[in-house]
Design a protein around this motif. Structure first.
Motif, mmCIF file in Angstrom:
data_model
loop_
_atom_site.group_PDB
_atom_site.id
_atom_site.type_symbol
_atom_site.label_atom_id
_atom_site.label_comp_id
_atom_site.label_asym_id
_atom_site.label_seq_id
_atom_site.Cartn_x
_atom_site.Cartn_y
_atom_site.Cartn_z
ATOM 1 N N SER A 510 0.809 -1.226 0.000
ATOM 2 C CA SER A 510 0.000 0.000 0.000
ATOM 3 C C SER A 510 0.840 1.273 0.000
ATOM 4 C CB SER A 510 -0.981 -0.005 1.173
ATOM 5 O OG SER A 510 -0.274 -0.149 2.382
ATOM 6 N N GLY A 511 2.072 1.206 0.545
ATOM 7 C CA GLY A 511 2.911 2.412 0.544
ATOM 8 C C GLY A 511 3.483 2.710 -0.829
ATOM 9 N N ILE A 512 3.566 1.687 -1.678
ATOM 10 C CA ILE A 512 4.196 1.856 -2.993
ATOM 11 C C ILE A 512 3.132 2.033 -4.073
ATOM 12 C CG2 ILE A 512 5.478 0.556 -4.765
ATOM 13 C CD1 ILE A 512 7.322 -0.440 -2.690
ATOM 14 N N ASP A 513 2.097 1.198 -3.997
ATOM 15 C CA ASP A 513 1.055 1.245 -5.015
ATOM 16 C C ASP A 513 -0.241 0.659 -4.446
ATOM 17 O OD1 ASP A 513 -0.642 0.974 -7.109
ATOM 18 O OD2 ASP A 513 0.733 -0.149 -8.398
ATOM 19 N N PRO A 514 -1.092 1.518 -3.902
ATOM 20 C CA PRO A 514 -2.320 1.025 -3.251
ATOM 21 C C PRO A 514 -3.263 0.292 -4.214
ATOM 22 C CG PRO A 514 -2.041 3.414 -2.937
ATOM 23 C CD PRO A 514 -0.950 2.979 -3.848
ATOM 24 N N THR A 515 -3.038 0.403 -5.522
ATOM 25 C CA THR A 515 -3.930 -0.283 -6.463
ATOM 26 C C THR A 515 -3.494 -1.732 -6.682
ATOM 27 O OG1 THR A 515 -2.617 0.404 -8.378
ATOM 28 C CG2 THR A 515 -4.407 1.879 -7.701
ATOM 29 N N PHE A 516 -2.350 -2.127 -6.073
ATOM 30 C CA PHE A 516 -1.827 -3.477 -6.332
ATOM 31 C C PHE A 516 -2.796 -4.602 -5.948
ATOM 32 C CE2 PHE A 516 0.260 -7.206 -4.474
ATOM 33 C CZ PHE A 516 0.727 -7.803 -5.643
ATOM 34 N N PRO A 517 -3.372 -4.593 -4.711
ATOM 35 C CA PRO A 517 -4.219 -5.739 -4.344
ATOM 36 C C PRO A 517 -5.367 -5.966 -5.330
ATOM 37 C CG PRO A 517 -3.721 -4.421 -2.411
ATOM 38 C CD PRO A 517 -3.237 -3.644 -3.599
ATOM 39 N N ALA A 518 -6.029 -4.888 -5.722
ATOM 40 C CA ALA A 518 -7.172 -5.033 -6.642
ATOM 41 C C ALA A 518 -6.693 -5.587 -7.986
ATOM 42 C CB ALA A 518 -7.840 -3.682 -6.834
ATOM 43 N N ARG A 519 -5.553 -5.074 -8.451
ATOM 44 C CA ARG A 519 -5.033 -5.516 -9.754
ATOM 45 C C ARG A 519 -4.645 -6.993 -9.701
ATOM 46 N NH1 ARG A 519 -1.686 -1.645 -10.225
ATOM 47 N NH2 ARG A 519 0.227 -2.672 -9.533
ATOM 48 N N ALA A 520 -3.972 -7.381 -8.609
ATOM 49 C CA ALA A 520 -3.528 -8.777 -8.495
ATOM 50 C C ALA A 520 -4.741 -9.698 -8.420
ATOM 51 C CB ALA A 520 -2.643 -8.943 -7.262
ATOM 52 N N LYS A 521 -5.735 -9.296 -7.632
ATOM 53 C CA LYS A 521 -6.924 -10.149 -7.490
ATOM 54 C C LYS A 521 -7.640 -10.288 -8.832
ATOM 55 C CE LYS A 521 -8.721 -8.774 -3.353
ATOM 56 N NZ LYS A 521 -9.732 -8.526 -2.392
ATOM 57 N N ALA A 522 -7.753 -9.173 -9.557
ATOM 58 C CA ALA A 522 -8.442 -9.209 -10.855
ATOM 59 C C ALA A 522 -7.701 -10.119 -11.825
ATOM 60 C CB ALA A 522 -8.538 -7.793 -11.420
ATOM 61 N N ALA A 523 -6.367 -10.160 -11.704
ATOM 62 C CA ALA A 523 -5.583 -10.990 -12.633
ATOM 63 C C ALA A 523 -5.742 -12.480 -12.308
ATOM 64 C CB ALA A 523 -4.114 -10.592 -12.550
ATOM 65 N N GLY A 524 -6.143 -12.788 -11.103
ATOM 66 C CA GLY A 524 -6.271 -14.204 -10.707
ATOM 67 C C GLY A 524 -4.920 -14.751 -10.298
ATOM 68 N N GLU A 525 -4.027 -14.867 -11.286
ATOM 69 C CA GLU A 525 -2.647 -15.276 -10.984
ATOM 70 C C GLU A 525 -1.727 -14.203 -11.513
ATOM 71 O OE1 GLU A 525 -2.600 -20.098 -11.008
ATOM 72 O OE2 GLU A 525 -1.631 -19.056 -12.655
ATOM 73 N N SER A 526 -0.597 -13.991 -10.855
ATOM 74 C CA SER A 526 0.332 -12.995 -11.385
ATOM 75 C C SER A 526 1.736 -13.210 -10.841
ATOM 76 C CB SER A 526 -0.154 -11.577 -11.067
ATOM 77 O OG SER A 526 -0.067 -11.336 -9.683
ATOM 78 N N ILE A 527 2.652 -12.415 -11.389
ATOM 79 C CA ILE A 527 4.071 -12.504 -11.017
ATOM 80 C C ILE A 527 4.538 -11.108 -10.596
ATOM 81 C CG2 ILE A 527 6.408 -12.908 -11.954
ATOM 82 C CD1 ILE A 527 5.184 -14.998 -13.822
ATOM 83 N N ILE A 528 5.391 -11.052 -9.545
ATOM 84 C CA ILE A 528 6.000 -9.775 -9.137
ATOM 85 C C ILE A 528 7.454 -9.778 -9.603
ATOM 86 C CG2 ILE A 528 6.778 -8.434 -7.119
ATOM 87 C CD1 ILE A 528 4.302 -9.354 -5.636
ATOM 88 N N VAL A 529 7.936 -8.626 -10.020
ATOM 89 C CA VAL A 529 9.337 -8.522 -10.439
ATOM 90 C C VAL A 529 10.047 -7.504 -9.551
ATOM 91 C CG1 VAL A 529 10.842 -7.792 -12.330
ATOM 92 C CG2 VAL A 529 8.891 -9.253 -12.801
ATOM 93 N N GLY A 530 11.239 -7.873 -9.060
ATOM 94 C CA GLY A 530 11.988 -6.976 -8.171
ATOM 95 C C GLY A 530 13.460 -6.916 -8.545
ATOM 96 N N GLY A 531 14.202 -6.093 -7.793
ATOM 97 C CA GLY A 531 15.633 -5.920 -8.059
ATOM 98 C C GLY A 531 16.493 -6.703 -7.080
ATOM 99 N N GLN A 532 17.532 -6.048 -6.574
ATOM 100 C CA GLN A 532 18.449 -6.709 -5.634
ATOM 101 C C GLN A 532 17.869 -6.724 -4.232
ATOM 102 O OE1 GLN A 532 22.609 -5.970 -5.564
ATOM 103 N NE2 GLN A 532 22.487 -4.693 -7.400
ATOM 104 N N ASN A 533 18.232 -7.735 -3.458
ATOM 105 C CA ASN A 533 17.923 -7.790 -2.021
ATOM 106 C C ASN A 533 16.421 -7.651 -1.759
ATOM 107 O OD1 ASN A 533 18.823 -8.054 0.627
ATOM 108 N ND2 ASN A 533 19.067 -5.856 0.930
ATOM 109 N N TYR A 534 15.628 -8.293 -2.599
ATOM 110 C CA TYR A 534 14.169 -8.208 -2.479
ATOM 111 C C TYR A 534 13.724 -8.858 -1.164
ATOM 112 C CZ TYR A 534 9.218 -8.774 -3.582
ATOM 113 O OH TYR A 534 7.851 -8.730 -3.543
ATOM 114 N N GLY A 535 12.920 -8.156 -0.389
ATOM 115 C CA GLY A 535 12.374 -8.718 0.856
ATOM 116 C C GLY A 535 13.283 -8.537 2.057
ATOM 117 N N GLN A 536 14.172 -7.535 2.015
ATOM 118 C CA GLN A 536 15.044 -7.312 3.181
ATOM 119 C C GLN A 536 14.202 -6.881 4.380
ATOM 120 O OE1 GLN A 536 17.508 -3.866 3.679
ATOM 121 N NE2 GLN A 536 16.408 -2.672 2.148
ATOM 122 N N GLY A 537 14.768 -7.072 5.563
ATOM 123 C CA GLY A 537 14.103 -6.595 6.767
ATOM 124 C C GLY A 537 13.520 -7.722 7.582
ATOM 125 N N SER A 538 12.243 -7.609 7.864
ATOM 126 C CA SER A 538 11.646 -8.448 8.893
ATOM 127 C C SER A 538 11.427 -9.887 8.436
ATOM 128 C CB SER A 538 10.328 -7.841 9.352
ATOM 129 O OG SER A 538 9.259 -8.447 8.688
#
Ligand code: MIC
Ligand code: SF4
Length: 646
Positions: A510-538
């Motif tokens: 939601s901090g990056i793109d609040p429209t993501f959940p609706a778009r992903a749900k509408a697509a049914g299945e989808s893929i996310i693309v990221g750069g380096q060190n994806y998912g750092q932190g918790s």
């Protein structure tokens, strides 16, 4: 095989259940102890319940409540009631809300040199300060470990950090770990353990070591390890537990994969500037920057020594007008020792606001700064938006820098402030009061307990069978160093939904793109693309669970952070990496992507071809997996895997 072993090698060898002991290879570890906190705990115990194991099989397991304690609605209180019932039913200790931050209380009450500890919180490595092999993981991995399953890691490369010299006045343990971050960055520790050695250790107490081990998590390291020595014995003695002490150290001349040398005498006060823990600068360069908030606490810096240092500086002084200073003690034991020593009164007299012994502002549970505010915090993470105020500027500093800056209202180097400070001495023996720490009941009692559900506690989402083919859109394309706070934000509004995946999913990204959940749900299945060190932190597995619920089947990144990668695999989401990092630019949001013959390719372990239909290009991918990871991904995730084995 090395002849002169590091302490990490020894701890791993003593717990290895399978695998070779060479770096990069998968090794199974017997887990002696576990911990959970409430924000990840509810899911972990739902998962443990779904495994149908009954009572925990570890030597010791503790369920802490320290994150979600605001209680702005019924949700958190319902979670606490559920966790208390789960602890009783499954045979764990239960630390009540307000008793303290899991990592601090665990050090005081339960840490034992030489044991393994797996915790559903990324700062579990704090236990490394006592010579433990303490690792953070997703809730599902912790649930499996409570059921007696080994925990699997890639046998780490061991970076030896040699400490010489002695910290100068007003330079602290926080500056040591900030120096490490300055040198190796937020991804420099991935695949490694940071092991401390050298003559400089003799002057570092366990609480100082805990600050360093805790924030080692920010380098992406699997964990940090300190030897168990006289300082360890001293810490355990002050907590009435010297009987669990044993000496532990690397062999003389141990063979480290790399050595970093730090002369403690040359360090100066440092700060991690917005918005990354590795954006480190000397405080002297930032001096004069106006601030509106100072927060002292969090699992990094909330020990007696930390807060007493702040009190010594604030003694007889006033917090500057326009600055709000908050203090969150790490535990009730710390707070009661501070009170006995007169430090609580000093802090209150200076104008500090005393908060609960919990995570509090560190996870956005209150105390979000004003719009555009500058906040100095003794915490470990300053990712954009984590404080709850999107445009706030958060600096990570030591308690000493925080306290002196609170007096002047601007960032101040304590060495040049002309302070005349009398240190408040640490208690010889800490008073123990266990009335908020509930021991596990007898097996007979456990058998009578029912889990207590509230309306916000929803079942674990269904893990899907492994797909043969993916043909779907890229629902989101993001850059480097995406944090789990970006993927699944926390804070007082969203954290209460941790037990309700359908509801929390609405805030995914939601901090990056609040429209993501609706778009992903509408697509049914989808893929996310990221750069380096994806998912750092918790360690929050919600950063994989919410995407799973929204239909994300794969994430393609240049590289992944360790815990998040495991969480994706555990949920049955495929973590692909680009063979050529520059191919990241070959996929944009909305592109239609096709990957064929998935299970065959994953079994073979070679390159996998992605067709970007929209751009008309072919991109080679990899999915490097250990034996067991491959098996569990192919059945659709860890829960399905454990059930299939049963
Ligand atoms: C954090 O510091 O980000 C947390 C909140 O403690 C997390 C766990 C969580 O998201 O519940 C962590 O560090 O693993
Ligand atoms: Fe709690 Fe902050 Fe520590 Fe996470 S980093 S466990 S939120 S105090």
């Amino acid at each position: 095989m090395k002849k002169k072993l590091t302490l990490t090698d020894k701890l791993i060898a003593a717990h290895a259940t399978s695998g070779t002991l060479s770096a990069g290879e998968e090794v199974g570890l017997k887990i002696d102890c576990t911990l959970t906190q409430d924000a990840t705990g509810t899911m972990a115990y739902l998962e443990f319940d779904a495994m149908g194991i009954g009572r925990v099989k570890t030597e010791l397991s503790v369920a802490y409540v320290d994150h979600n304690t605001l209680g702005t609605g019924f949700e958190n209180a319902d979670d606490h009631r559920f966790l208390a019932s789960a602890a009783k039913k499954f045979g764990l200790w239960y630390s009540c809300p307000g008793n303290g931050i899991c990592h601090q209380v665990n050090l005081e009450r339960f840490g034992v040199p030489g044991k393994t500890l797996l915790g559903s919180d990324s700062h579990t490595p704090t236990g490394g300060a006592l010579g433990m092999l303490a690792i953070g993981a997703g809730g599902l991995d912790v649930a499996a470990a409570m059921g007696g399953e080994p925990y699997y890691i890639k046998h780490p490369y061991v970076i030896g950090i040699e400490l010489t010299g002695k910290l100068q006045p007003f330079v602290s343990a926080k500056d040591v770990i900030l120096e490490v971050l300055r040198r190796i960055s937020v991804k420099g520790g991935v695949g490694c353990v940071l092991e401390y050695f050298g003559p400089g250790l003799s002057s570092l107490t366990v609480t100082q070591r805990a600050t360093i081990a805790n924030m080692g998590a920010e380098t992406g390291a699997t964990t940090s390890v300190f030897p168990s020595d006289e300082m360890t014995l001293d810490f355990l003695r002050r907590h009435g537990r010297e009987d669990v002490w044993r000496p532990l150290a690397a062999d003389e001349g141990a063979e480290y994969d790399k050595i970093i040398r730090i002369d403690l005498s040359t360090l100066e006060p440092l700060a991690a500037c917005p918005h990354s823990p590795d954006n480190v600068k000397p405080v002297s360069e930032l001096a004069g920057t106006r601030i509106s908030q100072v927060c002292i606490g969090s699992c990094t810096n909330s020990s007696f020594a930390d807060l007493a240092a702040a009190a010594s500086i604030l003694c007889g002084k006033q917090v500057a007008e326009g600055v709000s200073l908050t203090i969150s003690p790490g535990s009730r034991e710390v707070l009661s020792a501070l009170t006995k020593a007169g430090a609580t009164k000093i802090l209150l007299d200076a104008g500090a606001r005393l908060l609960e012994c919990t995570c509090g502002p560190c996870i956005g549970m209150g105390q979000s700064p004003e719009s555009g505010g500058v906040s100095l915090r003794t915490f470990n993470r300053n990712f954009k938006g984590r404080s709850g105020t999107a445009d706030a500027e958060i600096y990570i500093v030591s308690p000493e820098v925080a306290a002196v800056s609170a007096i002047y209202g601007v960032i101040t180097d304590p060495r040049t402030a002309g302070l005349d400070v009398t240190l408040i001495p640490e208690p010889e023996i800490y008073e123990r009061n266990d009335n908020m720490l509930i021991p596990p009941p007898s097996e007979e009692e456990s058998a009578k307990v029912e889990l207590a559900f509230g309306p916000n506690i929803k079942p674990f989402p269904e893990q899907k069978p492994f797909p043969e083919k993916l043909s779907c859109i890229c629902s989101l394309a993001v850059g480097d160093n995406i944090t789990t706070d970006d993927i699944m934000p926390a804070g007082s509004k969203i954290l209460p939904l941790r037990s309700n995946i359908p509801a929390i999913s609405e805030y995914c990204f939601s901090g990056i793109d609040p429209t993501f959940p609706a778009r992903a749900k509408a697509a049914g299945e989808s893929i996310i693309v990221g750069g380096q060190n994806y998912g750092q932190g918790s360690s929050r597995e919600h950063a994989a669970l919410a995407p799973l619920y929204l239909g994300v089947r794969a994430v393609i990144a240049v590289s992944f952070a360790r815990i998040h990668r495991s969480n994706l695999i555990n949920m049955g989401i495929i973590p692909f990496t680009f063979v050529n990092p520059s191919d990241r630019e070959g996929i944009s949001q909305g592109d239609f992507l096709i990957i064929d013959n998935l299970s065959e390719r994953i079994k073979e372990g070679g390159q996998i071809t992605l067709k970007n239909e929209t751009k008309g290009i072919i991109i080679p991918l990899e999915c490097k997996l250990g034996e067991r990871e491959r098996e569990l991904l192919l059945v659709g995730g860890l829960l399905r895997y454990i059930k299939s084995k049963a």
